[in-house]
Design a protein around this motif. Structure first.
Motif, short mmCIF file in Angstrom:
data_model
loop_
_atom_site.label_atom_id
_atom_site.label_comp_id
_atom_site.label_asym_id
_atom_site.label_seq_id
_atom_site.Cartn_x
_atom_site.Cartn_y
_atom_site.Cartn_z
N CYS A 363 0.85 -1.20 0.00
CA CYS A 363 0.00 0.00 0.00
C CYS A 363 0.89 1.24 0.00
CB CYS A 363 -0.93 0.00 1.21
SG CYS A 363 -1.97 1.46 1.33
N TYR A 370 -11.04 7.48 -2.56
CA TYR A 370 -11.03 6.33 -3.45
C TYR A 370 -10.74 5.01 -2.74
CZ TYR A 370 -10.45 10.27 -6.66
OH TYR A 370 -10.62 11.43 -7.31
N PHE A 373 -4.25 2.59 -2.69
CA PHE A 373 -3.49 2.40 -3.92
C PHE A 373 -2.35 1.41 -3.63
CE2 PHE A 373 -5.62 6.38 -4.63
CZ PHE A 373 -5.95 6.34 -5.99
N THR A 381 0.38 0.20 -10.67
CA THR A 381 -0.45 0.51 -9.51
C THR A 381 -1.89 0.04 -9.73
OG1 THR A 381 0.89 2.47 -9.09
CG2 THR A 381 -1.21 2.35 -7.96
N LEU A 383 -5.96 -0.35 -7.49
CA LEU A 383 -6.77 0.29 -6.46
C LEU A 383 -7.68 -0.72 -5.78
CD1 LEU A 383 -7.96 2.87 -5.06
CD2 LEU A 383 -9.60 2.96 -6.95
N PRO A 385 -10.89 -0.41 -3.92
CA PRO A 385 -11.88 0.65 -3.69
C PRO A 385 -12.29 0.73 -2.23
CG PRO A 385 -12.47 -0.70 -5.60
CD PRO A 385 -11.36 -1.41 -4.89
N GLY A 390 -11.06 -0.75 1.03
CA GLY A 390 -9.75 -0.16 0.74
C GLY A 390 -9.18 0.66 1.88
N LYS A 415 -5.63 -0.22 -16.10
CA LYS A 415 -6.34 0.19 -14.89
C LYS A 415 -6.79 -1.06 -14.17
CE LYS A 415 -7.98 4.62 -16.73
NZ LYS A 415 -9.18 5.42 -17.07
#
Length: 597
Positions: A363, A370, A373, A381, A383, A385, A390, A415
């Motif tokens: 992390c 968001y 990451f 990278t 994500l 959520p 997250g 992504k």
């Protein structure tokens, strides 16, 4: 008249920095501990107290007493001593001398007296005129001086703190590394005689590249410098500091011998998990890092390259970055050894990723808007959520994730949406955790017939269903049927036809429409499906998620019972369909059925 002729110098203009003067009489003892020496008729030179002995005076009463005794005997008025001129100011009629034995006797014919004549590789004797955390300043003659940096001392001699190992006044031998624009770079490692090797090594440090994922063995990294963390513009958040380490080429997969490469270890790459207090401020993180990273020491554990020094797009070269995180190093070691049981990937921007892949990273940032990451190798990278937990991920922690969504059409870097896993078993359907209080565990395996199900919701891609068998009531189980799992022999196949210019099937409405050829065409909320089988399972937070398949037209109970009896006799049920989430499970020549989306 005879004394004038025999004088070493008739005036101050006759004195030369670096020149040696033998048997000069001491004419006065100064209050500060120095002595005044007669060099000629009316020409005198001062020997400061710091230039009477080779070594600077150490603390302690006994040492001071011994030094005073020697001074009173050797440097009493009337005695004659050998001296060497350090610098002279003719206009001010002032000369500074040294009586340090090593300085007087060394480099008799070729002392360093001006910058213009200095060549790289030259070895000369000087004295330390300044010591601090940044390094050691060494002065020669005529006020010519240079510096051996703390980084050079750590790399070549393993010196952790220059202020501990060196003192002002100490005599040292130094080698010239470079001299340009009155800046003299020195090294106290005089065993390296070929300065061209040093130049080539310096070029290798700036131009070498390490591949991401490369595992470095223990004891191959020497710490040469530490840099503190820096506050960002907001004055609260900070960029972690780092340690610069040097790695000999013999430990690397590069052809140059006898060279080394500089890399950096950020302070957030030391552990798999950080205490909240350690990362609460830049000062606390620096304090924690300096307890385990010591300048001049070798790192006694393996490491992994997480950034090669180039991001692959901008082409800009930077210092490679390595990580000491034990979990990531263990994964990389397993991958490098060809361990087939390793199901975890350490992806880079060039990795062919797929939905469902298990990946490991750390992390790098938490954003309340968001989520978390997660950084992988070479800057890739993803994500987690915030709606998927997250913000429950701890900053700088090593995390294991599963790719839940992937977009490879957005540019050079995909992504990636991630789902955090507690362990590898979470992704492969291992031991289940019962976090549901009084709700019971449900035992369903791939291939089991779950019996009758009721359709609760239908959309273009999936139908959510509930299990009607009494043994599943009150259990933590959720079931659904993917549209590709609803294709059965009775499904009407869409005929192939040539595309027409008049058709506009590329709109979102056309894509989302459930036509007469869609497997869900006749399905409605409340329908009961029979003889449904399980094709995939996944455990998430104690809940069993199942993917089901309808292998016959079993909306009719009578048809289901008849087909089940026939299947028991003739085994016409055939092999169980495979619910594929990973492209790696498909091989060339595999027959597949799908739905146009």
């Amino acid at each position: 008249a005879d004394s004038i002729v025999a004088s070493a110098a008739l005036s101050y203009s006759d004195l030369s920095p670096g020149a040696k003067y033998v048997s000069m009489p001491i004419i006065r003892s100064m209050d500060g501990g120095g002595i005044l020496v007669e060099l000629g008729h009316g020409v005198r030179g001062l020997v400061p107290a710091t230039h009477l002995f080779d070594k600077a005076q150490t603390s302690g009463k006994s040492a001071s007493s011994y030094r005073s005794k020697i001074r009173s005997e050797k440097f009493r008025v009337g005695n004659k001593i050998d001296v060497r001129c350090l610098q002279v100011d003719v206009e001010a009629r002032r000369a500074i001398l040294t009586a340090k034995k090593t300085l007087v006797q060394s480099d008799p014919d070729d002392p360093i007296t001006n910058y213009a004549d200095i060549e790289a590789g030259k070895v000369a004797t000087g004295f330390i005129s300044r010591v601090d955390k940044t390094g050691v300043t060494i002065t020669f003659y005529n006020n010519v001086y240079g510096k051996a940096t703390s980084r050079t001392l750590a790399e070549e001699l393993g010196v952790e703190d220059p202020t501990t190992n060196y003192h002002v006044g100490d005599v040292v031998r130094a080698r010239v590394v470079s001299c340009r624009d009155y800046r003299l770079d020195l090294s106290l490692n005089i065993s390296i005689s070929d300065h061209s090797d040093q130049d080539r090594s310096r070029k290798a440090k700036s131009g070498a590249r390490l591949d991401p994922g490369f595992v470095l063995p223990s004891k191959c990294m020497k710490i040469v410098q530490l840099f503190d963390s820096r506050l960002r513009n907001d004055g609260v958040s900070f960029i972690p500091g780092y340690a610069v380490v040097t790695i000999k080429a013999k430990h690397l997969s590069i052809p140059e011998n006898g060279q080394s490469i500089d890399c950096k270890i950020p302070f957030d790459q030391i552990l798999d998990t950080y205490d909240a207090g350690a990362i609460s401020s830049a000062q606390n993180l620096d304090k924690m890092a300096r307890r385990v990273l010591k300048v001049g020491k070798k790192i006694n554990q393996p490491a992994i390259v997480i950034f090669s020094g180039s991001d692959g797009s901008s082409g800009r070269a930077a210092m490679p970055i390595i990580s000491l995180r034990p979990a990531i190093v263990k994964t990389a070691t397993g991958i490098a050894s060809g361990d087939d049981s390793t199901k975890i990937t350490l992806p880079t921007p060039e990795t062919s990723l797929y939905q469902g892949a298990i990946v490991q990273g750390y992390c790098t940032r938490l954003d309340p808007r968001y989520g978390a990451f997660v950084r992988f190798l070479n800057g890739l990278t993803g994500l987690v959520p915030k709606l998927k937990g997250g913000l429950e991920v701890a900053l700088y922690d090593t995390v294991l994730c599963k790719i839940s969504a992937l977009d490879v059409t957005s540019g050079s870097r995909p992504k990636i949406l991630l789902k955090k896993l507690n362990s590898i078993e979470d992704a492969v359907g291992g031991k289940r955790k019962n976090n549901g209080g009084d709700r019971k565990e449900v035992d369903i395996k791939v291939g089991d017939i779950v019996g009758d199900v009721r359709v609760e919701d239908v959309n273009f891609a999936r139908a959510t269903v509930s299990l009607l068998d009494d043994k599943y009531k009150g259990g933590r189980v959720r079931a659904r049927i993917h549209f590709t799992m609803a294709v059965h022999p009775g499904t009407v196949r869409m005929p192939l036809k040539k595309p027409s210019d008049d058709e506009d099937d590329g709109t979102d409405a056309a894509k989302a429409k459930i036509s007469g050829y869609h497997p869900f065409h006749n399905w409605a909320v409340g329908d009961i499906l029979h003889h449904v089988k399980c094709v995939a399972i996944e455990i998430r937070d104690g809940t069993l998620y199942t993917e089901l398949v309808v292998s016959r037209d079993f909306k009719s109970k009578a048809k289901a019972d008849k087909s089940r009896k026939e299947a028991a006799i003739s085994s016409e049920d055939g092999p169980l369909p495979i619910f594929v989430e990973e492209s790696s499970r498909l091989a060339a020549g595999t027959a597949i059925a799908g739905v146009i989306t």
